[in-house]
Design a protein around this motif. Sequence first.
Motif, PDB file in Angstrom:
ATOM      1  N   ALA A 255       0.757  -1.427  -0.016  1.00 50.34           N
ATOM      2  CA  ALA A 255       0.121  -0.054   0.077  1.00 50.34           C
ATOM      3  C   ALA A 255       0.674   1.204  -0.098  1.00 50.34           C
ATOM      4  O   ALA A 255       0.387   2.183  -0.805  1.00 50.34           O
ATOM      5  CB  ALA A 255      -0.777   0.050   1.332  1.00 50.34           C
ATOM      6  N   VAL A 256       1.935   1.223   0.726  1.00 47.83           N
ATOM      7  CA  VAL A 256       2.760   2.344   0.730  1.00 47.83           C
ATOM      8  C   VAL A 256       3.385   2.581  -0.465  1.00 47.83           C
ATOM      9  O   VAL A 256       3.575   3.683  -1.157  1.00 47.83           O
ATOM     10  CB  VAL A 256       3.681   2.233   1.945  1.00 47.83           C
ATOM     11  CG1 VAL A 256       4.859   3.382   1.973  1.00 47.83           C
ATOM     12  CG2 VAL A 256       3.180   2.253   3.365  1.00 47.83           C
ATOM     13  N   ALA A 257       3.632   1.542  -1.248  1.00 50.48           N
ATOM     14  CA  ALA A 257       4.341   1.617  -2.484  1.00 50.48           C
ATOM     15  C   ALA A 257       3.554   2.336  -3.326  1.00 50.48           C
ATOM     16  O   ALA A 257       3.944   3.021  -4.218  1.00 50.48           O
ATOM     17  CB  ALA A 257       4.895   0.329  -2.804  1.00 50.48           C
ATOM     18  N   PHE A 258       2.354   1.705  -3.364  1.00 51.45           N
ATOM     19  CA  PHE A 258       1.367   2.192  -4.624  1.00 51.45           C
ATOM     20  C   PHE A 258       1.042   3.603  -4.206  1.00 51.45           C
ATOM     21  O   PHE A 258       0.686   4.483  -5.209  1.00 51.45           O
ATOM     22  CB  PHE A 258       0.330   1.245  -4.578  1.00 51.45           C
ATOM     23  CG  PHE A 258       0.303  -0.068  -5.164  1.00 51.45           C
ATOM     24  CD1 PHE A 258       0.368   0.300  -6.454  1.00 51.45           C
ATOM     25  CD2 PHE A 258       0.205  -1.253  -4.658  1.00 51.45           C
ATOM     26  CE1 PHE A 258       0.664  -1.168  -7.172  1.00 51.45           C
ATOM     27  CE2 PHE A 258       0.290  -2.463  -5.248  1.00 51.45           C
ATOM     28  CZ  PHE A 258       0.535  -2.249  -6.648  1.00 51.45           C
ATOM     29  N   ILE A 259       0.848   3.959  -2.981  1.00 52.31           N
ATOM     30  CA  ILE A 259       0.742   5.559  -2.724  1.00 52.31           C
ATOM     31  C   ILE A 259       1.751   6.259  -2.980  1.00 52.31           C
ATOM     32  O   ILE A 259       1.547   7.403  -3.803  1.00 52.31           O
ATOM     33  CB  ILE A 259       0.258   5.604  -1.248  1.00 52.31           C
ATOM     34  CG1 ILE A 259      -0.937   5.136  -0.794  1.00 52.31           C
ATOM     35  CG2 ILE A 259       0.496   7.109  -0.760  1.00 52.31           C
ATOM     36  CD1 ILE A 259      -1.348   4.766   0.818  1.00 52.31           C
ATOM     37  N   ALA A 260       2.829   5.824  -2.972  1.00 49.30           N
ATOM     38  CA  ALA A 260       4.090   6.558  -3.419  1.00 49.30           C
ATOM     39  C   ALA A 260       4.223   6.799  -4.918  1.00 49.30           C
ATOM     40  O   ALA A 260       4.522   7.908  -5.367  1.00 49.30           O
ATOM     41  CB  ALA A 260       5.651   6.054  -2.955  1.00 49.30           C
ATOM     42  N   LEU A 261       4.072   5.725  -5.558  1.00 50.52           N
ATOM     43  CA  LEU A 261       3.797   5.679  -7.047  1.00 50.52           C
ATOM     44  C   LEU A 261       2.888   6.659  -7.531  1.00 50.52           C
ATOM     45  O   LEU A 261       2.780   7.341  -8.619  1.00 50.52           O
ATOM     46  CB  LEU A 261       3.846   4.379  -7.762  1.00 50.52           C
ATOM     47  CG  LEU A 261       4.782   3.200  -7.645  1.00 50.52           C
ATOM     48  CD1 LEU A 261       4.519   2.048  -8.024  1.00 50.52           C
ATOM     49  CD2 LEU A 261       6.066   3.988  -8.399  1.00 50.52           C
ATOM     50  N   ALA A 262       1.486   6.510  -6.819  1.00 47.61           N
ATOM     51  CA  ALA A 262       0.305   7.420  -7.097  1.00 47.61           C
ATOM     52  C   ALA A 262       0.858   9.003  -6.998  1.00 47.61           C
ATOM     53  O   ALA A 262       0.382   9.924  -7.783  1.00 47.61           O
ATOM     54  CB  ALA A 262      -0.871   7.215  -6.300  1.00 47.61           C
ATOM     55  N   LEU A 263       1.411   9.389  -5.968  1.00 50.71           N
ATOM     56  CA  LEU A 263       1.811  10.670  -5.885  1.00 50.71           C
ATOM     57  C   LEU A 263       3.011  11.069  -6.873  1.00 50.71           C
ATOM     58  O   LEU A 263       2.834  12.333  -7.532  1.00 50.71           O
ATOM     59  CB  LEU A 263       2.585  10.871  -4.317  1.00 50.71           C
ATOM     60  CG  LEU A 263       1.705  10.672  -3.232  1.00 50.71           C
ATOM     61  CD1 LEU A 263       2.449  10.646  -2.084  1.00 50.71           C
ATOM     62  CD2 LEU A 263       0.614  11.783  -3.195  1.00 50.71           C
ATOM     63  N   VAL A 264       3.829  10.116  -7.288  1.00 51.48           N
ATOM     64  CA  VAL A 264       4.738  10.390  -8.364  1.00 51.48           C
ATOM     65  C   VAL A 264       3.961  10.783  -9.641  1.00 51.48           C
ATOM     66  O   VAL A 264       4.174  11.906 -10.218  1.00 51.48           O
ATOM     67  CB  VAL A 264       5.714   9.423  -8.802  1.00 51.48           C
ATOM     68  CG1 VAL A 264       6.372   9.479 -10.027  1.00 51.48           C
ATOM     69  CG2 VAL A 264       6.619   9.391  -7.461  1.00 51.48           C
ATOM     70  N   ALA A 265       3.014   9.872  -9.892  1.00 51.88           N
ATOM     71  CA  ALA A 265       1.972  10.212 -11.079  1.00 51.88           C
ATOM     72  C   ALA A 265       1.325  11.379 -11.120  1.00 51.88           C
ATOM     73  O   ALA A 265       0.942  12.212 -12.200  1.00 51.88           O
ATOM     74  CB  ALA A 265       1.097   8.900 -11.365  1.00 51.88           C
ATOM     75  N   LEU A 266       0.690  11.814  -9.838  1.00 50.29           N
ATOM     76  CA  LEU A 266      -0.168  12.936  -9.733  1.00 50.29           C
ATOM     77  C   LEU A 266       1.045  14.165  -9.808  1.00 50.29           C
ATOM     78  O   LEU A 266       0.413  15.275 -10.156  1.00 50.29           O
ATOM     79  CB  LEU A 266      -0.726  12.870  -8.445  1.00 50.29           C
ATOM     80  CG  LEU A 266      -1.870  11.808  -8.369  1.00 50.29           C
ATOM     81  CD1 LEU A 266      -2.609  11.889  -7.177  1.00 50.29           C
ATOM     82  CD2 LEU A 266      -2.930  12.376  -9.523  1.00 50.29           C
ATOM     83  N   SER A 267       2.168  14.001  -9.660  1.00 54.79           N
ATOM     84  CA  SER A 267       2.935  15.250  -9.678  1.00 54.79           C
ATOM     85  C   SER A 267       3.317  15.656 -11.251  1.00 54.79           C
ATOM     86  O   SER A 267       3.764  16.850 -11.317  1.00 54.79           O
ATOM     87  CB  SER A 267       4.310  14.991  -9.113  1.00 54.79           C
ATOM     88  OG  SER A 267       5.294  14.007  -9.652  1.00 54.79           O
ATOM     89  N   TYR A 268       3.080  14.796 -12.176  1.00 50.86           N
ATOM     90  CA  TYR A 268       3.339  15.285 -13.322  1.00 50.86           C
ATOM     91  C   TYR A 268       1.952  15.504 -14.075  1.00 50.86           C
ATOM     92  O   TYR A 268       1.898  15.903 -15.366  1.00 50.86           O
ATOM     93  CB  TYR A 268       3.755  13.925 -14.234  1.00 50.86           C
ATOM     94  CG  TYR A 268       5.142  13.557 -13.957  1.00 50.86           C
ATOM     95  CD1 TYR A 268       6.017  14.414 -14.840  1.00 50.86           C
ATOM     96  CD2 TYR A 268       5.556  12.706 -12.963  1.00 50.86           C
ATOM     97  CE1 TYR A 268       7.401  13.958 -14.860  1.00 50.86           C
ATOM     98  CE2 TYR A 268       6.815  12.346 -12.844  1.00 50.86           C
ATOM     99  CZ  TYR A 268       7.961  13.257 -13.542  1.00 50.86           C
ATOM    100  OH  TYR A 268       9.289  12.988 -13.461  1.00 50.86           O
ATOM    101  N   ARG A 269       1.016  15.873 -13.309  1.00 52.05           N
ATOM    102  CA  ARG A 269      -0.364  16.428 -13.791  1.00 52.05           C
ATOM    103  C   ARG A 269      -0.325  17.848 -14.236  1.00 52.05           C
ATOM    104  O   ARG A 269       0.656  18.777 -13.390  1.00 52.05           O
ATOM    105  CB  ARG A 269      -1.753  16.307 -13.024  1.00 52.05           C
ATOM    106  CG  ARG A 269      -2.034  14.673 -12.695  1.00 52.05           C
ATOM    107  CD  ARG A 269      -3.073  14.703 -11.972  1.00 52.05           C
ATOM    108  NE  ARG A 269      -4.320  15.604 -12.657  1.00 52.05           N
ATOM    109  CZ  ARG A 269      -5.345  15.767 -12.020  1.00 52.05           C
ATOM    110  NH1 ARG A 269      -5.788  15.748 -10.751  1.00 52.05           N
ATOM    111  NH2 ARG A 269      -6.298  16.506 -12.815  1.00 52.05           N
ATOM    112  N   ASN A 270      -0.806  18.220 -15.302  1.00 51.25           N
ATOM    113  CA  ASN A 270      -0.836  19.716 -15.677  1.00 51.25           C
ATOM    114  C   ASN A 270       0.527  20.259 -15.951  1.00 51.25           C
ATOM    115  O   ASN A 270       0.709  21.448 -15.889  1.00 51.25           O
ATOM    116  CB  ASN A 270      -1.595  20.557 -14.482  1.00 51.25           C
ATOM    117  CG  ASN A 270      -2.016  21.714 -15.144  1.00 51.25           C
ATOM    118  OD1 ASN A 270      -2.489  21.788 -16.399  1.00 51.25           O
ATOM    119  ND2 ASN A 270      -2.738  22.645 -14.356  1.00 51.25           N
ATOM    120  N   VAL A 271       1.522  19.405 -16.467  1.00 51.31           N
ATOM    121  CA  VAL A 271       3.012  19.890 -16.685  1.00 51.31           C
ATOM    122  C   VAL A 271       2.944  20.776 -17.918  1.00 51.31           C
ATOM    123  O   VAL A 271       3.533  21.829 -17.785  1.00 51.31           O
ATOM    124  CB  VAL A 271       3.932  18.826 -16.960  1.00 51.31           C
ATOM    125  CG1 VAL A 271       5.322  19.000 -17.361  1.00 51.31           C
ATOM    126  CG2 VAL A 271       3.871  17.941 -15.844  1.00 51.31           C
TER     127      VAL A 271
END
Length: 73
Positions: free
Chosen positions: A31-47
Amino acid sequence: MIATLLAVAAEETESHGNVMLETAVFPIIAAVAFIALALVALSYRNVANRHPHKSAAYAEKHAKDLQPTEHGH
């Protein structure tokens, strides 16, 4: 013979306690790994919108490529 093996196996499993508590670490790590990956993916929104002058220049340069074409669909 089989009954003896089953009795020995049952006796061994009783001393281990709750197996779920021993393995609860793995879903937590996942769960922690998937949350970290989701945060990385969300950081690329609206670039693209962070640099509007670049996106406007690209749109002007490739305007004919961005126009929809008739494919017969």
